[in-house]
Design a protein around this motif. Structure first.
Motif, PDB file in Angstrom:
ATOM      1  N   GLU A 232       0.959  -1.190   0.309  1.00  0.00           N
ATOM      2  CA  GLU A 232      -0.143   0.023   0.354  1.00  0.00           C
ATOM      3  C   GLU A 232       1.000   1.251   0.151  1.00  0.00           C
ATOM      4  OE1 GLU A 232      -2.139  -1.299   3.691  1.00  0.00           O
ATOM      5  OE2 GLU A 232      -3.951  -2.030   1.726  1.00  0.00           O
ATOM      6  N   TRP A 233       1.474   1.621  -1.089  1.00  0.00           N
ATOM      7  CA  TRP A 233       2.776   2.249  -0.931  1.00  0.00           C
ATOM      8  C   TRP A 233       2.433   3.321  -2.179  1.00  0.00           C
ATOM      9  CZ3 TRP A 233       8.825   1.774   0.344  1.00  0.00           C
ATOM     10  CH2 TRP A 233       9.395   1.041   1.296  1.00  0.00           C
ATOM     11  N   VAL A 234       1.965   4.730  -2.099  1.00  0.00           N
ATOM     12  CA  VAL A 234       2.983   5.770  -2.945  1.00  0.00           C
ATOM     13  C   VAL A 234       3.915   6.006  -3.177  1.00  0.00           C
ATOM     14  CG1 VAL A 234       1.304   7.837  -4.340  1.00  0.00           C
ATOM     15  CG2 VAL A 234       0.126   5.840  -3.818  1.00  0.00           C
ATOM     16  N   ILE A 235       4.291   5.948  -4.507  1.00  0.00           N
ATOM     17  CA  ILE A 235       5.930   6.121  -4.467  1.00  0.00           C
ATOM     18  C   ILE A 235       6.482   7.201  -5.695  1.00  0.00           C
ATOM     19  CG2 ILE A 235       8.147   4.830  -4.944  1.00  0.00           C
ATOM     20  CD1 ILE A 235       6.773   2.385  -4.221  1.00  0.00           C
ATOM     21  N   TYR A 236       7.268   8.215  -5.168  1.00  0.00           N
ATOM     22  CA  TYR A 236       7.404   9.225  -6.149  1.00  0.00           C
ATOM     23  C   TYR A 236       8.462   9.448  -5.691  1.00  0.00           C
ATOM     24  CZ  TYR A 236       7.398  11.517  -1.503  1.00  0.00           C
ATOM     25  OH  TYR A 236       7.830  11.576  -0.718  1.00  0.00           O
ATOM     26  N   PRO A 237       9.086  10.319  -7.103  1.00  0.00           N
ATOM     27  CA  PRO A 237      10.355  10.779  -7.464  1.00  0.00           C
ATOM     28  C   PRO A 237      10.774  11.917  -6.269  1.00  0.00           C
ATOM     29  CG  PRO A 237       9.089  11.335  -9.050  1.00  0.00           C
ATOM     30  CD  PRO A 237       8.284  10.968  -8.530  1.00  0.00           C
ATOM     31  N   THR A 293       6.263  15.709 -16.091  1.00  0.00           N
ATOM     32  CA  THR A 293       5.192  14.906 -15.638  1.00  0.00           C
ATOM     33  C   THR A 293       5.314  14.169 -14.362  1.00  0.00           C
ATOM     34  OG1 THR A 293       4.330  13.091 -18.023  1.00  0.00           O
ATOM     35  CG2 THR A 293       3.724  12.479 -15.686  1.00  0.00           C
ATOM     36  N   VAL A 294       3.580  13.751 -13.341  1.00  0.00           N
ATOM     37  CA  VAL A 294       4.321  13.824 -12.198  1.00  0.00           C
ATOM     38  C   VAL A 294       4.145  12.700 -11.941  1.00  0.00           C
ATOM     39  CG1 VAL A 294       2.656  14.313  -9.714  1.00  0.00           C
ATOM     40  CG2 VAL A 294       3.707  16.227 -11.351  1.00  0.00           C
ATOM     41  N   PRO A 295       4.909  11.159 -11.906  1.00  0.00           N
ATOM     42  CA  PRO A 295       4.259  10.136 -11.509  1.00  0.00           C
ATOM     43  C   PRO A 295       4.787   9.304 -10.653  1.00  0.00           C
ATOM     44  CG  PRO A 295       6.825  10.324 -12.186  1.00  0.00           C
ATOM     45  CD  PRO A 295       6.341  11.868 -11.854  1.00  0.00           C
ATOM     46  N   PHE A 296       3.356   8.188 -10.300  1.00  0.00           N
ATOM     47  CA  PHE A 296       3.255   7.884  -9.508  1.00  0.00           C
ATOM     48  C   PHE A 296       3.657   6.250  -9.404  1.00  0.00           C
ATOM     49  CE2 PHE A 296       1.121  11.847  -8.081  1.00  0.00           C
ATOM     50  CZ  PHE A 296       1.808  12.204  -7.193  1.00  0.00           C
ATOM     51  N   ILE A 297       4.186   5.288  -8.864  1.00  0.00           N
ATOM     52  CA  ILE A 297       3.961   3.668  -8.768  1.00  0.00           C
ATOM     53  C   ILE A 297       2.916   3.821  -7.541  1.00  0.00           C
ATOM     54  CG2 ILE A 297       4.774   2.158  -8.270  1.00  0.00           C
ATOM     55  CD1 ILE A 297       7.666   3.157  -9.740  1.00  0.00           C
ATOM     56  N   VAL A 298       1.951   3.157  -8.086  1.00  0.00           N
ATOM     57  CA  VAL A 298       1.422   2.298  -6.078  1.00  0.00           C
ATOM     58  C   VAL A 298       1.158   0.948  -6.426  1.00  0.00           C
ATOM     59  CG1 VAL A 298      -1.134   2.721  -5.902  1.00  0.00           C
ATOM     60  CG2 VAL A 298      -0.272   4.145  -7.177  1.00  0.00           C
ATOM     61  N   GLU A 299       1.074   0.620  -5.070  1.00  0.00           N
ATOM     62  CA  GLU A 299       2.061  -0.581  -5.107  1.00  0.00           C
ATOM     63  C   GLU A 299      -0.025  -1.288  -4.039  1.00  0.00           C
ATOM     64  OE1 GLU A 299       3.994  -2.279  -5.434  1.00  0.00           O
ATOM     65  OE2 GLU A 299       6.056  -1.214  -6.525  1.00  0.00           O
TER      66      GLU A 299
END
Ligand code: ZN
Length: 506
Positions: A232-237, A293-299
């Motif tokens: 349940e992570w939201v990963i951002y740069p 782009t403001v990008p997210f990886i959602v686990e």
């Protein structure tokens, strides 16, 4: 993503229990494609299905769906992207984006917020980024397959081992993008194999092509936590060692926290926002560095694939997050158009927001050549926008961004080749020279009255620190007793960070 510690334990469990079949609630590739056709049939004025390219080995079409009102016109809108199944076995993302697409289309004209989103934005979904791998999973060949089917050993056979890892063939598409690709895993057998070259895979090329065309303001690649490490992570740069922060860290982190908070987690709270620390050719960092782009990886969730009966509620929870990102895409930021002030024609130009500018790490941000448009999310505040276009006089504009986007229509004056202007020379942090031999001059121009400048080596050891009392000035840095190499210079103010690389050659 993978949890190293848990993989071996998990593998033992797999040996002793037969694979469960994939719950029929999950779409196969063919069913997902048919689901898009149904949406186009039911909502003909609101969505268009498009082939974005084909898979590397079996040449399956990678389908996208563009959702927006008046689909044939008004293409000049901020655009957002939601994707699933870049990692084949992490199939929940396919369900989340298909569910969201249907929900948005059904609510258009009924729900005022959704109506506004589709009138003002283009929403792209790509349900299956990795069709070949996805089919390996749904066909029951290997329910833990992650990569595409690239024939690494070129024997004409698809070499894989059912269960976790050990697959000789296949490239991890999310390690194949041409940004930090060089730091990725070069072992064929690895689940995270980066591929034979940066951007080598046709799936990667398809995603890069749509990203370059549509210039998404924000994007989500949905993954599965799979082994519990990234539940349940939201990963951002990003915050790399150094530390090196992404130049837009303040804006990205702010959106990440708001986005994560809205997605209901197992404990009833929100998802967990985390900065990325890895540098491994993933799609999100490439999108950010290349296009802004403001990008997210959602686990998603706490397992590889939620049981079929839970899928709808997981999708409902994520729809709330998706709607937040749509709302935010119409919130604080810059909506810039540049045009020729005598002809009115759109002008392709470079846009620099000097407070976040770092050309060492990022490609220049530009307006598109069709509309002269540049859409960008920023947290509220005061910014300096520098505009530059070949053969036009440059311009520098101060803006205050509040709770809405600031719309700037900037007429540029044609000056011709002879009088071509140079870029504004007011970047917040400049080194002369860089690389340097014994001494470097550091010029700074900062929007706050106080800041701290620090220089670190690549191990994160600080070798220099200096308070900066004025809003602009310069200082001289002469390293003593340190070796040649790359150093990271950071400037930290009350509200954000700048960082830039320095190369010292003795
Ligand atoms: Zn993944």
């Amino acid at each position: 993503m993978r949890g190293i510690l848990l993989i071996s334990l998990f593998s033992i469990l797999l040996v002793s229990s037969p694979f469960a079949s994939i719950d029929p609630r999950y779409h196969t590739y063919e069913e997902a494609s048919a689901a898009l056709d149904s949406l186009v049939d039911e909502f003909p004025g609101l969505c268009v299905k498009e082939s974005l390219g084909v898979s590397e080995v079996d040449r399956r079409v990678i389908w996208g769906l563009k959702i927006t009102s008046r689909t044939a016109e008004n293409e000049d809108k901020p655009t957002v992207l939601f994707t699933g199944s870049i990692h084949a076995e992490e199939m929940i993302g396919t369900e989340i984006v298909l569910f969201a697409a249907r929900s948005l289309l059904e609510d258009y004209g009924e729900d005022p917020a959704v109506t506004r989103y589709l009138d003002s934005l283009k929403v792209w979904i790509i349900p299956i980024v990795n069709p070949d791998g996805h089919k390996v999973v749904t066909d029951g060949l290997d329910e833990y397959f992650r990569k595409n089917k690239h024939d690494n050993n070129e024997n004409g056979i698809f070499d894989f081992t059912p269960g976790d890892g050990g697959d000789t063939d296949g490239v991890d598409i999310n390690r194949n993008f041409p940004y930090n690709w060089e730091f990725g895993n070069s072992d064929w057998d690895a689940t995270t194999y980066r591929g034979p070259g940066a951007g080598s895979e046709s799936e990667t090329k398809a995603i890069m092509s749509i990203c370059r065309r549509e210039r998404f303001v924000t994007s989500v690649f949905y993954h599965s936590s799979a082994y519990g490490t990234y539940n349940e992570w939201v990963i951002y740069p990003w915050r790399w060692s150094g530390p090196v922060y992404s130049p837009d860290y303040e804006t990205i982190q702010d959106i990440a926290y708001e986005f994560a908070e809205r997605i209901v987690a197992h404990d009833g709270g929100g998802y967990n926002p985390r900065y990325s620390t890895s540098r491994t050719g993933n799609a999100s960092d490439w999108q950010y560095s290349e296009l802004g782009t403001v990008p997210f990886i959602v686990e998603v969730d706490t397992c590889l694939r939620p049981e079929g009966w839970r899928v709808n509620s997981v999708c409902e929870n994520h729809l709330v997050g998706i709607k937040y990102l749509l709302e935010r895409s119409l919130g604080p930021g810059l909506w810039i158009h540049t045009y020729n002030d005598s002809t009115g024609e759109p002008v392709h130009s470079v846009i620099r927001v000097l407070e976040t500018y770092d050309e060492e790490l990022l490609s220049p941000r530009t307006t598109d050549s069709t509309f002269g448009a540049h859409y960008r999310l920023l947290v509220p505040g005061d910014y300096t926008v520098a505009v530059y276009a070949r053969h036009f006089a440059g311009d520098t504009i101060s803006v205050h961004i509040g709770e809405f986007p600031v719309k700037l229509d900037i007429g540029l004056h044609y000056v011709g080749i002879e009088e071509e202007q140079s870029l504004p020379k007011t970047a917040p942090l400049e080194f002369f020279p860089n690389p340097f031999n014994s001494r470097v001059k550091i010029a700074y121009s900062l929007p706050w009255s106080e800041a701290t400048l620090k220089i670190f080596n690549l191990y994160g050891v600080k070798i220099y620190e200096q308070k900066l009392p004025f809003s602009s000035g310069e200082l001289s840095f002469e390293p003593q007793g340190v070796s040649s190499g790359v150093y990271i210079c950071t400037v930290e103010g009350n509200s954000f960070f700048l960082s830039k690389r320095l190369l010292y050659i003795k």
